[in-house]
Scaffold this active site. Structure first.
Site, PDB file in Angstrom:
ATOM      1  N   ASP A  77       3.955   4.599 -13.580  1.00 51.93           N
ATOM      2  CA  ASP A  77       5.199   4.424 -12.814  1.00 51.93           C
ATOM      3  C   ASP A  77       5.619   2.956 -12.825  1.00 51.93           C
ATOM      4  O   ASP A  77       6.723   2.625 -12.412  1.00 51.93           O
ATOM      5  CB  ASP A  77       5.032   4.910 -11.370  1.00 51.93           C
ATOM      6  CG  ASP A  77       3.807   4.329 -10.686  1.00 51.93           C
ATOM      7  OD1 ASP A  77       2.702   4.501 -11.224  1.00 51.93           O
ATOM      8  OD2 ASP A  77       3.948   3.686  -9.632  1.00 51.93           O
ATOM      9  N   ARG A 114      11.523   4.347 -15.741  1.00 52.14           N
ATOM     10  CA  ARG A 114      10.101   4.125 -16.076  1.00 52.14           C
ATOM     11  C   ARG A 114       9.538   5.315 -16.849  1.00 52.14           C
ATOM     12  O   ARG A 114      10.172   6.381 -16.895  1.00 52.14           O
ATOM     13  CB  ARG A 114       9.301   3.995 -14.761  1.00 52.14           C
ATOM     14  CG  ARG A 114       9.815   2.911 -13.858  1.00 52.14           C
ATOM     15  CD  ARG A 114       9.704   3.336 -12.394  1.00 52.14           C
ATOM     16  NE  ARG A 114      10.442   2.396 -11.540  1.00 52.14           N
ATOM     17  CZ  ARG A 114       9.898   1.347 -10.944  1.00 52.14           C
ATOM     18  NH1 ARG A 114       8.610   1.130 -11.043  1.00 52.14           N
ATOM     19  NH2 ARG A 114      10.627   0.524 -10.227  1.00 52.14           N
TER      20      ARG A 114
HETATM   21  P1  AMP Z   1       3.445   0.224  -6.543  1.00 53.64           P
HETATM   22  O1  AMP Z   1       1.970   0.320  -6.662  1.00 53.64           O
HETATM   23  O2  AMP Z   1       3.923  -0.933  -5.734  1.00 53.64           O
HETATM   24  O3  AMP Z   1       4.132   0.309  -7.850  1.00 53.64           O
HETATM   25  O4  AMP Z   1       3.915   1.481  -5.672  1.00 53.64           O
HETATM   26  C1  AMP Z   1       3.535   2.804  -5.939  1.00 53.64           C
HETATM   27  C2  AMP Z   1       4.412   3.747  -5.164  1.00 53.64           C
HETATM   28  O5  AMP Z   1       4.329   3.468  -3.770  1.00 53.64           O
HETATM   29  C3  AMP Z   1       5.887   3.664  -5.510  1.00 53.64           C
HETATM   30  O6  AMP Z   1       6.410   4.946  -5.433  1.00 53.64           O
HETATM   31  C4  AMP Z   1       6.447   2.785  -4.420  1.00 53.64           C
HETATM   32  O7  AMP Z   1       7.807   3.022  -4.200  1.00 53.64           O
HETATM   33  C5  AMP Z   1       5.610   3.206  -3.228  1.00 53.64           C
HETATM   34  N1  AMP Z   1       5.508   2.139  -2.225  1.00 53.64           N
HETATM   35  C6  AMP Z   1       4.826   0.976  -2.296  1.00 53.64           C
HETATM   36  N2  AMP Z   1       4.974   0.259  -1.179  1.00 53.64           N
HETATM   37  C7  AMP Z   1       5.781   0.976  -0.362  1.00 53.64           C
HETATM   38  C8  AMP Z   1       6.314   0.778   0.942  1.00 53.64           C
HETATM   39  N3  AMP Z   1       6.046  -0.308   1.656  1.00 53.64           N
HETATM   40  N4  AMP Z   1       7.107   1.746   1.439  1.00 53.64           N
HETATM   41  C9  AMP Z   1       7.391   2.854   0.751  1.00 53.64           C
HETATM   42  N5  AMP Z   1       6.914   3.108  -0.474  1.00 53.64           N
HETATM   43  C10 AMP Z   1       6.116   2.190  -1.024  1.00 53.64           C
HETATM   44 MG    MG Z   2       5.740   0.477  -8.656  1.00 52.12          MG
END
Ligand code: AMP
Ligand code: MG
Length: 520
Positions: free
Chosen positions: A269, A199
């Protein structure tokens, strides 16, 4: 089950030397080795036959015990070393520091028929990047990602794909609307696939830490494997690389605008270096055509990621990538030129795309205004985007007065369609009819071309929710029904006409349909 494993990312790039799975800042490394967690009682719910073939597996492989074990994280393939990637990102406009694969674990890379696929489990347990969360995913979000990524592929939108969808047998606690009402939900794992999951944020994290050495390593690796036509890495190549990333992401966002897809969380990201749609979270599909719409309730205050802003946000994100690449380019002019080019190209390509939706092959000076006025009229009353454009293909240039009737199924509240609104539409159809007179294609040919860019079937928000409601009760048939429907989104499918319909009223304000949060 025999996969042609050809790992590169976790072989050529620097690894985090710590093997322990504890949450931490990971410096001078592109990833950390991590083993997926075991599940209680995994069950495979669906497998994409196309993806299966793409990675060189057969249908009988997909029903094997070993397939279930590998793609739910219960067994690690011999000679592979699963890992979570380290990246940072700008979230909602602010630098957020290290994020990383908090709940994604890359299993391996596979080569088959000249194509390379990284296989990644989403929801297979915590990693060093899990921060305060659990590393798990719930069934509703996994169904949404599984169905939508494959649907986008068939719509011709650049995207990561999905191989399989499974439930884990474990319970996962989530507070869906972040309102203090957590509840247990079924845990699930999607195996997603992409040539790479790198990314913008993978580059940003090194730049933010002043680690130009590893920034360069990552750029060189990315170019060598995914942009090999650019040749040997040099400052010039890095610029060309940035230019291509910019072009690819522009193409992607134009496609989003064409089909009415709203990503919902366009943080850096969540921007793929290959220009693929990635990280299907609180995304949504336009029902009423509305530049101001976002499905993401977490973003409801500022609506940073609303439909109409998506192309500008891609540009904003490209600025962050440009800053991140600067230390290995050390010159701003080239980067600035590319960023300026994005805006000009965007205007051009957007116009071209909208022309195609209207069935205009030629170019006329009046097109810009015709399209602008169309967009304004679409906002006058709630007008279903998919139905409007699909039905527009039935317009006859000799009968402009019938235009309104042809698209009238697209209007949500008929009583709102006042005389003045009808007059506005009649006028627009007159102009459209005049414009079509300048075209060379026959009416039949025009309709055929329009039907190739204006889908008949998209994954409307309530459709995914219906499949989710059934799946929660243990009935997975609708997942398969929608999966098959969306494999041919541009085809007439008379037996599936019921899905070519406006969103039912019950779904207007239902959580999961029009309202989604980042909780997944
Ligand atoms: P996202 O908004 O889903 O792209 O997630 C943003 C960040 O939060 C990324 O680093 C994901 O890996 C982390 N993340 C989202 N949900 C979880 C979860 N349930 N457990 C661990 N990390 C999470
Ligand atoms: Mg993400």
């Amino acid at each position: 089950m025999k996969l042609n494993i050809k790992d590169t990312f976790n072989i050529e790039l620097p690894a985090d030397p710590i093997m322990e799975n504890s949450r931490r800042q990971v410096k001078e490394a592109c990833y950390s080795f991590v083993t997926p967690r075991k599940t209680s009682k995994a069950q495979m719910l669906h497998v994409s036959q196309e993806m299966l073939k793409k990675i060189g597996l057969s249908v009988s492989d997909s029903t094997s015990d070993s397939f279930l074990k590998v793609f739910t994280g219960n067994e690690v393939l011999p000679n592979t070393k699963p890992y979570a990637m380290c990246y940072g990102g700008h979230q909602f406009g602010n630098w957020a520091g290290q994020l990383g694969d908090g709940r994604a674990i890359n299993l391996c890379e596979v080569q088959h028929n000249e194509e390379r696929w990284a296989l990644q489990l989403k929801g297979a347990g915590e990693t060093p990047y899990s921060r305060t969360a659990d590393g798990l995913a719930v069934l509703r979000s996994s169904i949404r990602e599984y169905l939508c990524s494959e649907a986008m592929y068939h719509l011709g939108v650049p995207t990561t794909r999905a191989l399989s969808l499974a439930i884990t047998g474990d319970q996962v606690l989530r507070d869906i609307m972040y309102d203090g009402n957590p509840a247990y939900e079924k845990g699930a794992i999607v195996c997603r696939t992409s040539p790479t999951f790198i990314r913008f944020g993978n580059f940003e994290i090194f730049a933010a830490r002043g680690d130009s050495k590893n920034l360069k390593k990552l750029a060189d690796y990315t170019i060598e494997h995914f942009f090999p036509h650019l040749g040997k890495p040099s400052k010039e190549t890095y610029l060309q690389f940035f230019e291509e990333v910019s072009e690819r992401n522009l193409k992607m966002v134009i496609d989003w605008q064409r089909v009415g897809f709203v990503h919902g969380v366009m943080n850096t990201d969540n921007m793929s270096i290959l220009g693929l749609t990635i990280d299907y979270g609180p995304y949504g599909w336009l029902e009423g055509y509305d530049f101001g719409w976002t499905p993401n309730t977490t973003d409801s205050q500022y609506k940073r990621y609303k439909f109409g802003s998506q192309p500008d946000i891609v540009l904003w994100n490209l600025y962050q990538l440009a800053n991140a690449l600067y230390p290995i380019i050390e010159e701003t002019k080239g980067l600035e030129t590319i960023l300026a080019e994005y805006r000009a190209s965007y205007t051009k390509q957007y116009l071209h795309m909208m022309r195609s939706k209207l069935g205009l092959s030629g170019i006329a000076d009046t097109d810009v205004l015709l399209i602008k006025d169309l967009e304004e009229s679409l906002h006058l009353t709630e007008t279903d985007m998919t139905i409007f454009f699909r039905n527009l293909g039935n317009f006859k240039m000799g009968k402009p007065s019938q235009g309104f009737k042809i698209v009238s199924d697209a209007f949500y509240i008929r009583t709102e369609v006042t005389d003045s609104l009808k007059r506005a539409w009649d006028k627009w159809f007159e102009r459209y009819a005049n414009r079509l007179q300048q075209e060379l294609l026959s009416e039949t040919e025009r309709k055929k071309k329009m039907n190739q860019v204006n889908p008949k079937y998209v994954l409307r928000n309530y459709m995914a929710q219906l499949a989710i409601d059934d799946a929660d009760k243990g009935d997975y048939t609708m997942i398969d029904e929608l999966f098959n429907l969306l494999r041919k989104p541009y085809d007439e499918q008379p037996e599936n006409q019921k899905w070519f319909a406006k969103r039912p009223e019950w779904a207007r304000h239902k959580v999961g349909c029009s309202m989604l949060s980042c909780s997944s």
